[in-house]
Each structure stands twice: as structure tokens, then as C-alpha cells.
Motif scaffolding. Sequence first.
Motif, PDB file in Angstrom:
ATOM      1  N   LYS A 140      49.192  39.735  43.301  1.00 34.51           N
ATOM      2  CA  LYS A 140      48.056  39.791  44.222  1.00 34.51           C
ATOM      3  C   LYS A 140      47.869  41.214  44.748  1.00 34.51           C
TER       4      LYS A 140
ATOM      5  N   HIS B 296      44.985  38.446  53.082  1.00 32.04           N
ATOM      6  CA  HIS B 296      44.805  36.988  52.991  1.00 32.04           C
ATOM      7  C   HIS B 296      43.333  36.632  53.199  1.00 32.04           C
ATOM      8  N   TYR B 297      42.842  35.743  52.339  1.00 36.16           N
ATOM      9  CA  TYR B 297      41.445  35.286  52.423  1.00 36.16           C
ATOM     10  C   TYR B 297      41.429  33.759  52.339  1.00 36.16           C
ATOM     11  N   ASN B 298      40.570  33.154  53.152  1.00 40.14           N
ATOM     12  CA  ASN B 298      40.501  31.685  53.190  1.00 40.14           C
ATOM     13  C   ASN B 298      39.382  31.145  52.330  1.00 40.14           C
TER      14      ASN B 298
END
Length: 346
Positions: A140, A341-343
Motif C-alpha cells: 500500500k 487510510h481511506y474509507n
Amino acid sequence: MSFIIRSVRHDDLNQLVDLAKQFNLLNLPGDRKVLSEKIDRSEQSFAGKLEKDKAEYLFVVEDLEEKLIVGSSLVIAKHGNDDVPHSAFKVLKRDHFSSDLGIGFIHQVLRFQLDFDGPTEIGGLLVDKSYRRRPEKLGKQISLSRFLYMALHPDRFEERVLCELTPPLTEEGRSEFWEALGRRFTGLPYQEADLLSQSHKEFIESLFPQEDIYLALLDSKARLVLGRVGEATKPAQHLLESIGFHYLDEVDPFDGGPHYGARLHEILPVKYGKRAKVTEFPDASYKDQMLVATTGEEFMASLCSVDLRTSAEGNQVAVAPKARTILGLEVGDEVYLAPFHYNRGK
């Protein structure tokens, strides 16, 4: 452990060859001569010496403690020009209805397309097998970090960004889609045709049918893999979807693998990234984890614990001491930060 993502250097060649041989991707093969040329091209690209349709940017992850190259990712600034166009099958629907029978069918068809003004393409994502499933999420990190560079230099890239994802292949590495379609029109085995297509597109344009191809005429094995993603590629698919990429209703003409795309300014690390000045806060908490990239001559990035604050003077960021040392940051330096971080999902 300490890791840094940076632009490739020529003294990385031996380790990069070893890494690439674990996977042997088409756009990053385990071939010393090819990789040496790619490093040359990358160094010239980062230095701004190549035209967009010749430029390729190669990023590596280095384990600083072991002094090992353990991952890579690649950006091809423009994939598709007058000499070597980008090719794809567009997946379309066509309606057929019979008044006599009172029934109709919606058929999926493939329409061959060539793009002479192609998009930026991302690929070449590798992580050493012994470094996978680590808490640092190196795959990532190396995937997202290249978007920080693209955000810093948007003029070097196209607004359209493409990723060609690998479909399910047989245990022998064959493509059922190619066997059912491409091989019948070219007479070539899959691996040979795919390799040839990296530098020559004429045979595709000359030999592939220009008319719509009805999927109903292909055997079920070929239809089953069309637009699907292989198991090993699903983590990459989910990551791309989480940062704004979507399926383009377009597949690779060789293996039927799906093409995913996004607009550069809508990719979340670009959309939510920001520049900030490095500072020190006496009460710094370092509670947020963000990707931090340098903005100087050599591109470097790392996942850092930071304290980011916005004031009338602009964005200011305190970077945890160890990460600050890794990136060689001084108070007053400008950096580019993006969330890790992505939702967002589909």
C-alpha cells in the motif's frame, strides 16, 4: 524496521533484478538489460529530460536496516501515442428484439479500440514475498506514494490514469480469453503475443476483427474470465477502488483483464494531499499516520507519525524524530502529505 520509498538509482540494479525475478511481470521483467534501461529512463524522467510519451518513473522501497530493495512501483507517463497506441476492447451492450417471437436479448459485445493520445498508466507493483503481510503494509505504501509524486508534478502526467489488472490465468499461465479469441486471429501463443505487444501494435490492428464481437459466440471459459481479476491481484483492485478508481467497461485485448481508471485530480491521495512546512511543536502528539514526501530534487517518501496543524500562516507539520531523520527533513522544509487510510469503497 525503517522503510523509505524513493526514486530508483543505478546501484539498485542487482537487487531489483532479484526482486523482479520473483514475479517476472511484463512491464518489470527479471531481465538485467531491460531493467538497466528502465533505470536509465527513470533517472532521466525524474530529471525532467524526457518527453511525456517517453517518460517512465520507477519507485522502490528500501529496508534501511537491511539495506535491501524490497518493493517497486512504476508510472508510465503516457501509454499510447501515434507510434505505439494503447489498445483495448470496449465492453458494450446491444439490444435485439423479435416482434414475431415476442422475445428479446441484450448481448454483450467487444469493440476493438486504439487510443493514440493515451492515459498515464500505473503498474510494476512488486513486494518481496518475505515482506508481505507485514504491519507496515508496504504494498500500500509503494502504491500510494507514487500518487504523491504525481500530485507534485501534475504537468508531467495525463489527467486520465489507467491501471490494467491481471485476470485469472490457467496454472500454466495461459489465458482462456486469448485462446478463444486472440489466438484464432493471430496464430500466436498468449505469452509471445503479450510480450510482442509491449513494443509493437501493428499486428493487433491488422489481424484483430474491426467489427463487434458477440460474447455469446465465445466458449464459457473465456466468458467467465472476461473483466475478472485474478486472486493474487484482488488486494490491488480493492486498494484502487478505495482511492477512487473504477472499472472502465474496457478489457485487455490479450487476456480480457479489466482496465480501471480515474481522473488524476480525483484520486484521493491527490485530492486530499497538501503541502506543509516542517516545524516543531512543544506539545506535539504525533497521533496521525500520513504519507510524507519530500519536495526537493530527489523524491523520497515514508509513512510517518505526524502532528498536522493549519493556521493563518498555512499548514504546519511536526514529523516524529525518527521519520524526520529518515527523510532528512529540517525545520522550514516543505513537504507533501497525504492520508494513508481511506474509507471510500465502491
